[in-house]
Write a protein that holds these residues in place. Structure first.
Motif, PDB file in Angstrom:
ATOM      1  N   ILE A 100       0.852  -1.206   0.000  1.00 17.81           N
ATOM      2  CA  ILE A 100       0.000   0.000   0.000  1.00 17.81           C
ATOM      3  C   ILE A 100       0.889   1.258   0.000  1.00 17.81           C
ATOM      4  O   ILE A 100       1.760   1.396   0.861  1.00 17.81           O
ATOM      5  CB  ILE A 100      -0.912   0.016   1.259  1.00 17.81           C
ATOM      6  CG1 ILE A 100      -1.835  -1.196   1.254  1.00 17.81           C
ATOM      7  CG2 ILE A 100      -1.654   1.334   1.399  1.00 17.81           C
ATOM      8  CD1 ILE A 100      -3.217  -0.975   0.756  1.00 17.81           C
ATOM      9  N   PRO A 101       0.693   2.157  -0.961  1.00 18.76           N
ATOM     10  CA  PRO A 101       1.613   3.306  -1.073  1.00 18.76           C
ATOM     11  C   PRO A 101       1.676   4.196   0.172  1.00 18.76           C
ATOM     12  O   PRO A 101       2.750   4.681   0.524  1.00 18.76           O
ATOM     13  CB  PRO A 101       1.083   4.097  -2.274  1.00 18.76           C
ATOM     14  CG  PRO A 101      -0.136   3.391  -2.769  1.00 18.76           C
ATOM     15  CD  PRO A 101      -0.303   2.115  -2.035  1.00 18.76           C
ATOM     16  N   THR A 102       0.543   4.385   0.859  1.00 16.25           N
ATOM     17  CA  THR A 102       0.580   5.262   2.043  1.00 16.25           C
ATOM     18  C   THR A 102       1.439   4.669   3.155  1.00 16.25           C
ATOM     19  O   THR A 102       1.990   5.388   3.984  1.00 16.25           O
ATOM     20  CB  THR A 102      -0.831   5.502   2.618  1.00 16.25           C
ATOM     21  OG1 THR A 102      -1.502   4.252   2.730  1.00 16.25           O
ATOM     22  CG2 THR A 102      -1.650   6.441   1.758  1.00 16.25           C
ATOM     23  N   TYR A 103       1.556   3.343   3.174  1.00 13.12           N
ATOM     24  CA  TYR A 103       2.367   2.685   4.201  1.00 13.12           C
ATOM     25  C   TYR A 103       3.826   3.099   4.044  1.00 13.12           C
ATOM     26  O   TYR A 103       4.488   3.513   4.992  1.00 13.12           O
ATOM     27  CB  TYR A 103       2.215   1.160   4.086  1.00 13.12           C
ATOM     28  CG  TYR A 103       3.055   0.377   5.043  1.00 13.12           C
ATOM     29  CD1 TYR A 103       2.838   0.471   6.411  1.00 13.12           C
ATOM     30  CD2 TYR A 103       4.082  -0.451   4.588  1.00 13.12           C
ATOM     31  CE1 TYR A 103       3.617  -0.255   7.310  1.00 13.12           C
ATOM     32  CE2 TYR A 103       4.855  -1.173   5.473  1.00 13.12           C
ATOM     33  CZ  TYR A 103       4.621  -1.071   6.840  1.00 13.12           C
ATOM     34  OH  TYR A 103       5.394  -1.781   7.710  1.00 13.12           O
ATOM     35  N   LYS A 104       4.288   3.030   2.802  1.00 13.93           N
ATOM     36  CA  LYS A 104       5.691   3.393   2.549  1.00 13.93           C
ATOM     37  C   LYS A 104       5.905   4.890   2.740  1.00 13.93           C
ATOM     38  O   LYS A 104       6.841   5.316   3.410  1.00 13.93           O
ATOM     39  CB  LYS A 104       6.074   3.012   1.115  1.00 13.93           C
ATOM     40  CG  LYS A 104       6.134   1.516   0.923  1.00 13.93           C
ATOM     41  CD  LYS A 104       6.552   1.181  -0.514  1.00 13.93           C
ATOM     42  CE  LYS A 104       5.921  -0.124  -0.964  1.00 13.93           C
ATOM     43  NZ  LYS A 104       5.463  -0.134  -2.331  1.00 13.93           N
ATOM     44  N   GLN A 141      -6.593   8.141  -0.958  1.00 14.79           N
ATOM     45  CA  GLN A 141      -7.214   7.055  -0.195  1.00 14.79           C
ATOM     46  C   GLN A 141      -7.720   5.913  -1.072  1.00 14.79           C
ATOM     47  O   GLN A 141      -8.211   4.906  -0.558  1.00 14.79           O
ATOM     48  CB  GLN A 141      -8.387   7.607   0.631  1.00 14.79           C
ATOM     49  CG  GLN A 141      -7.965   8.588   1.712  1.00 14.79           C
ATOM     50  CD  GLN A 141      -7.178   7.907   2.807  1.00 14.79           C
ATOM     51  OE1 GLN A 141      -7.569   6.866   3.312  1.00 14.79           O
ATOM     52  NE2 GLN A 141      -6.031   8.481   3.152  1.00 14.79           N
ATOM     53  N   ALA A 142      -7.609   6.063  -2.386  1.00 10.09           N
ATOM     54  CA  ALA A 142      -8.142   5.044  -3.294  1.00 10.09           C
ATOM     55  C   ALA A 142      -7.572   3.643  -3.020  1.00 10.09           C
ATOM     56  O   ALA A 142      -8.327   2.669  -3.011  1.00 10.09           O
ATOM     57  CB  ALA A 142      -7.905   5.455  -4.741  1.00 10.09           C
ATOM     58  N   PRO A 143      -6.258   3.512  -2.762  1.00  7.24           N
ATOM     59  CA  PRO A 143      -5.728   2.161  -2.497  1.00  7.24           C
ATOM     60  C   PRO A 143      -6.384   1.501  -1.280  1.00  7.24           C
ATOM     61  O   PRO A 143      -6.481   0.276  -1.218  1.00  7.24           O
ATOM     62  CB  PRO A 143      -4.230   2.410  -2.238  1.00  7.24           C
ATOM     63  CG  PRO A 143      -3.929   3.711  -2.894  1.00  7.24           C
ATOM     64  CD  PRO A 143      -5.176   4.535  -2.798  1.00  7.24           C
ATOM     65  N   HIS A 144      -6.835   2.310  -0.325  1.00  4.59           N
ATOM     66  CA  HIS A 144      -7.475   1.739   0.866  1.00  4.59           C
ATOM     67  C   HIS A 144      -8.866   1.189   0.532  1.00  4.59           C
ATOM     68  O   HIS A 144      -9.282   0.165   1.088  1.00  4.59           O
ATOM     69  CB  HIS A 144      -7.581   2.790   1.977  1.00  4.59           C
ATOM     70  CG  HIS A 144      -6.247   3.248   2.504  1.00  4.59           C
ATOM     71  ND1 HIS A 144      -6.094   4.323   3.341  1.00  4.59           N
ATOM     72  CD2 HIS A 144      -4.990   2.767   2.297  1.00  4.59           C
ATOM     73  CE1 HIS A 144      -4.819   4.492   3.641  1.00  4.59           C
ATOM     74  NE2 HIS A 144      -4.129   3.561   3.009  1.00  4.59           N
ATOM     75  N   VAL A 145      -9.568   1.873  -0.342  1.00  3.81           N
ATOM     76  CA  VAL A 145     -10.903   1.375  -0.715  1.00  3.81           C
ATOM     77  C   VAL A 145     -10.760   0.150  -1.623  1.00  3.81           C
ATOM     78  O   VAL A 145     -11.510  -0.816  -1.509  1.00  3.81           O
ATOM     79  CB  VAL A 145     -11.748   2.495  -1.387  1.00  3.81           C
ATOM     80  CG1 VAL A 145     -13.164   1.991  -1.657  1.00  3.81           C
ATOM     81  CG2 VAL A 145     -11.798   3.743  -0.514  1.00  3.81           C
TER      82      VAL A 145
END
Ligand code: TRP
Length: 328
Positions: A109-113, A154-158
């Motif tokens: 998930i990009p936000t994680y990195k 937030q799209a990757p989370h959905v």
């Protein structure tokens, strides 16, 4: 039966609501609340994944954010407005979903990195932080929400939520979970006072809680076109953060201001003065309302309870069904 589609969105309880939150999300929530069965939550547990030692400020901020949301026009009689941690169903579903969520799905998930790189002063090498998007999936799935209005980041989370829903249905041979759709709302990204995206963590935000004097101070120090060093230098409104504000708060004057800026007919100080009055006209009534909510704590608690109860009916029911399906 309510025939409206269900909508859920959330905002982290890391700070009070600023103009960037408003134009990027909250304004749309207010516009959408009548057309959906809407659930809006303050994500205090999500805030805890990065600010795990700051419980007190997360708690205070949660109340402030609820007051901000009410003042911005979220109608507690229409939408369910609540604080995430008051509904243990979110945490319980999060735990169940964590059993079936493959680690590589979370690691990519990009936000994680990006957040791990951005937030250097905290050890984010934790189980809870990796699980941030699973908690978000639980937020959405515990209401069986159809629509999730969020910004593009937030799209990757959905997307992950859909993948977890699909995997759950596959593993437990059920069609229980529906696949939610994101609805992008970031039609306006408003810059902060330094020209970067407005964000609490950049210290460049203007809040509804800011007094008129504070806003004046922030606007007067605001960055403008860097090429405009002297009053006689011509400016380029297209790259000027101040001008983005004029377009929002001063739409009738924006064309004229742009023309004058291009030929150095107006200076940045005068341009800022033209903005200030308009901005204050917009912020002042919301600031007054939020203050009234903050001062009447028992009314605020009542409103939060109403939202919590409304959410609880749906969340409890769905969680019980999930437990039946998982056979625990
Ligand atoms: N992660 C979201 C953000 O930072 C906040 C959030 C938490 C959220 N739970 C949610 C958004 C559920 C939509 C749905 O903006």
């Amino acid at each position: 039966m309510n025939s409206k589609k269900r909508l859920l969105s959330g905002i982290q309880a890391t700070g009070k609501i600023h103009l960037g939150n408003y134009f990027g999300a909250v304004k749309n929530w207010v516009a959408m609340q009548a057309d959906y069965e809407a659930f809006f939550m303050v994500a205090d547990l999500h805030a805890l994944t990065t600010a795990y030692e700051d419980g007190i400020s997360i708690k205070n901020n949660s109340y402030e954010v609820i007051a901000d949301l009410l003042a911005c026009g979220i109608d507690p009689n229409q939408a369910a407005l609540f604080i995430q941690s008051k509904l243990p169903e979110h945490s319980e579903l999060h735990l169940i979903l964590s059993m079936i969520t493959p680690l590589p799905w979370l690691e990519r998930i990009p936000t994680y990195k990006s957040k791990r790189e951005e937030i250097k002063d905290k050890d984010l090498n934790t189980y809870g932080f990796l699980g941030y998007p699973v908690l978000q999936a639980a937020d959405i799935m515990v209401y069986q929400a159809n629509v999730v209005p969020v910004g593009k980041d937030q799209a990757p989370h959905v997307e992950l939520t859909r993948e977890i829903a699909r995997r759950f249905n596959f593993l437990f041979k059920t069609e229980f979970f529906i696949e939610p759709e994101e609805k992008f709302t970031q039609f306006l990204v408003i810059p902060g006072t330094d020209g970067r995206k407005m964000s609490k963590s950049y210290g460049n935000a203007i809040y509804f809680a800011d007094s008129e004097e504070v806003i004046k101070d922030k606007v007067m120090k605001m960055v403008t076109d860097p090429a405009r060093q002297k009053r006689t230098d011509v400016g380029n409104p297209e790259i000027c953060p101040l001008f983005s504000f004029q377009e929002i708060f001063n739409p009738d004057l924006a064309a004229e201001i742009s023309e004058q800026c291009h030929k150095a007919g107006i200076g940045c100080v005068d341009c800022k003065k033209k903005l200030l009055g308009k901005m204050n006209d917009f912020v002042a009534p919301i600031r007054e309302k939020r203050e009234r909510y903050i001062l009447d704590k028992s009314n605020l608690d009542d409103l939060i309870n109403i939202g919590t109860q409304k959410a609880k009916v749906v969340a409890r029911n769905n969680l019980e069904k999930v437990k039946d399906i998982v056979k625990i």
